[in-house]
Enzyme design. Structure first.
Site, PDB file in Angstrom:
ATOM      1  N   LYS A  14      14.083  -3.479   5.343  1.00  0.00           N
ATOM      2  CA  LYS A  14      14.942  -2.486   5.209  1.00  0.00           C
ATOM      3  C   LYS A  14      14.491  -1.573   6.432  1.00  0.00           C
ATOM      4  O   LYS A  14      15.172  -1.318   7.324  1.00  0.00           O
ATOM      5  CB  LYS A  14      15.025  -1.818   3.853  1.00  0.00           C
ATOM      6  CG  LYS A  14      16.092  -0.677   3.806  1.00  0.00           C
ATOM      7  CD  LYS A  14      16.333  -0.197   2.285  1.00  0.00           C
ATOM      8  CE  LYS A  14      15.385   0.762   2.111  1.00  0.00           C
ATOM      9  NZ  LYS A  14      14.371   1.012   1.228  1.00  0.00           N
ATOM     10  N   ARG A  89      20.452   6.549  -5.540  1.00  0.00           N
ATOM     11  CA  ARG A  89      19.582   5.465  -6.474  1.00  0.00           C
ATOM     12  C   ARG A  89      20.318   5.440  -7.833  1.00  0.00           C
ATOM     13  O   ARG A  89      19.750   4.685  -8.642  1.00  0.00           O
ATOM     14  CB  ARG A  89      18.204   6.130  -6.434  1.00  0.00           C
ATOM     15  CG  ARG A  89      17.443   5.871  -5.408  1.00  0.00           C
ATOM     16  CD  ARG A  89      16.037   6.176  -5.459  1.00  0.00           C
ATOM     17  NE  ARG A  89      15.551   6.184  -4.138  1.00  0.00           N
ATOM     18  CZ  ARG A  89      14.239   5.499  -4.176  1.00  0.00           C
ATOM     19  NH1 ARG A  89      13.412   4.841  -5.198  1.00  0.00           N
ATOM     20  NH2 ARG A  89      13.589   5.699  -2.744  1.00  0.00           N
ATOM     21  N   ARG A 128       1.854  -8.158   3.709  1.00  0.00           N
ATOM     22  CA  ARG A 128       1.974  -6.717   4.166  1.00  0.00           C
ATOM     23  C   ARG A 128       0.807  -5.986   3.790  1.00  0.00           C
ATOM     24  O   ARG A 128       0.047  -5.350   4.637  1.00  0.00           O
ATOM     25  CB  ARG A 128       3.256  -6.020   3.774  1.00  0.00           C
ATOM     26  CG  ARG A 128       3.251  -4.435   4.506  1.00  0.00           C
ATOM     27  CD  ARG A 128       4.622  -3.895   4.408  1.00  0.00           C
ATOM     28  NE  ARG A 128       4.631  -3.495   2.974  1.00  0.00           N
ATOM     29  CZ  ARG A 128       6.000  -2.718   2.546  1.00  0.00           C
ATOM     30  NH1 ARG A 128       6.949  -2.783   3.276  1.00  0.00           N
ATOM     31  NH2 ARG A 128       5.743  -2.396   1.218  1.00  0.00           N
ATOM     32  N   ARG A 134      -1.767  -0.243   1.538  1.00  0.00           N
ATOM     33  CA  ARG A 134      -1.127   0.109   0.601  1.00  0.00           C
ATOM     34  C   ARG A 134      -1.721  -0.534  -0.696  1.00  0.00           C
ATOM     35  O   ARG A 134      -1.246  -1.896  -0.666  1.00  0.00           O
ATOM     36  CB  ARG A 134       0.312   0.145   0.591  1.00  0.00           C
ATOM     37  CG  ARG A 134       0.861   1.279   1.752  1.00  0.00           C
ATOM     38  CD  ARG A 134       2.510   0.761   1.818  1.00  0.00           C
ATOM     39  NE  ARG A 134       3.076   0.823   0.591  1.00  0.00           N
ATOM     40  CZ  ARG A 134       4.410   1.012   0.365  1.00  0.00           C
ATOM     41  NH1 ARG A 134       5.021   1.154   1.353  1.00  0.00           N
ATOM     42  NH2 ARG A 134       5.259   0.992  -0.747  1.00  0.00           N
ATOM     43  N   ARG A 146       7.738  -3.589  -9.332  1.00  0.00           N
ATOM     44  CA  ARG A 146       8.453  -2.780  -8.323  1.00  0.00           C
ATOM     45  C   ARG A 146       9.848  -3.295  -7.891  1.00  0.00           C
ATOM     46  O   ARG A 146      10.658  -2.818  -7.969  1.00  0.00           O
ATOM     47  CB  ARG A 146       7.823  -2.504  -6.836  1.00  0.00           C
ATOM     48  CG  ARG A 146       6.643  -1.595  -7.232  1.00  0.00           C
ATOM     49  CD  ARG A 146       5.647  -1.500  -5.819  1.00  0.00           C
ATOM     50  NE  ARG A 146       6.298  -1.459  -4.793  1.00  0.00           N
ATOM     51  CZ  ARG A 146       5.742  -1.818  -3.357  1.00  0.00           C
ATOM     52  NH1 ARG A 146       4.562  -2.547  -3.293  1.00  0.00           N
ATOM     53  NH2 ARG A 146       6.580  -1.647  -2.625  1.00  0.00           N
TER      54      ARG A 146
END
Length: 191
Positions: A14, A89, A128, A134, A146
């Site tokens: 995204k 959301r 990633r 992260r 998630r």
């Protein structure tokens, strides 16, 4: 004015696609996270109100977020349109956004949802995580949680926009340019 919502689970690409769409169509990127940080940094009345909630560990109420979006719309009268990222959301937020946009004589043209298999998302996020720094991108259990959280929360938003025939699923697997071409094809058909 052309307004779109770009949806996609963590790892769907995204962020990458948002940047490309903004560059091609001259849209203004509206990320609620960025808006919150900016309003707080500038100590605006809405920012101070949001900070008050956040300092107590509470979610910022929808009315405050909608107020920030209203300000962003008013502060960018030259914008060709907006790309909404991370908002709405919930169905209630979608309804509030639609009411706000109606007051401004505009609307959401389309909700483009990147459709990526869970296994592909997990693989992308683990990859990633090797370079992102992260910690939530390095643990497969957290990644799957998630993705589940995203699916549970955003289904209601998609259902809300489906009733207005504004949801388009875009195959989010393949090369970055192939995915971008699919997104552009949908936008060009509407714009």
């Amino acid at each position: 004015m052309f307004n779109l919502i770009l949806f996609g689970p963590p790892g769907s690409g995204k962020g990458t696609q948002s940047e490309k769409l903004i560059a091609k169509y001259g849209l203004k990127h509206l990320s609620t996270g960025d808006l919150l940080r900016s309003e707080i940094a500038n100590a605006t009345p809405l920012g101070l109100e949001a900070k008050n909630f956040m300092d107590k560990g509470q979610l910022v109420p929808d009315e405050v977020v909608i107020g920030m979006i209203s300000s962003a719309l008013d502060n960018n009268p030259q914008a060709k349109g907006f790309l909404f990222d991370g908002f709405p959301r919930t169905a209630a937020q979608a309804e509030a956004l639609d009411k706000l946009l109606e007051l401004k004589n505009t609307s959401i043209a389309v909700m483009l949802a990147l459709d990526v298999s869970e296994e592909e998302l997990v693989n992308r996020l683990l990859k990633r995580g090797e370079t992102s720094g992260r910690s939530d991108d390095t643990n497969e259990t957290i990644i799957r949680a998630r993705i589940t959280e995203y699916q549970n929360k955003t289904t209601a938003v998609a259902d809300y926009y489906k009733q207005f025939d504004k949801v388009v699923l875009i195959k989010g697997e393949g090369g970055i340019d192939d995915i971008f071409d699919r997104l552009c094809k949908e936008i060009d058909a509407l714009a």
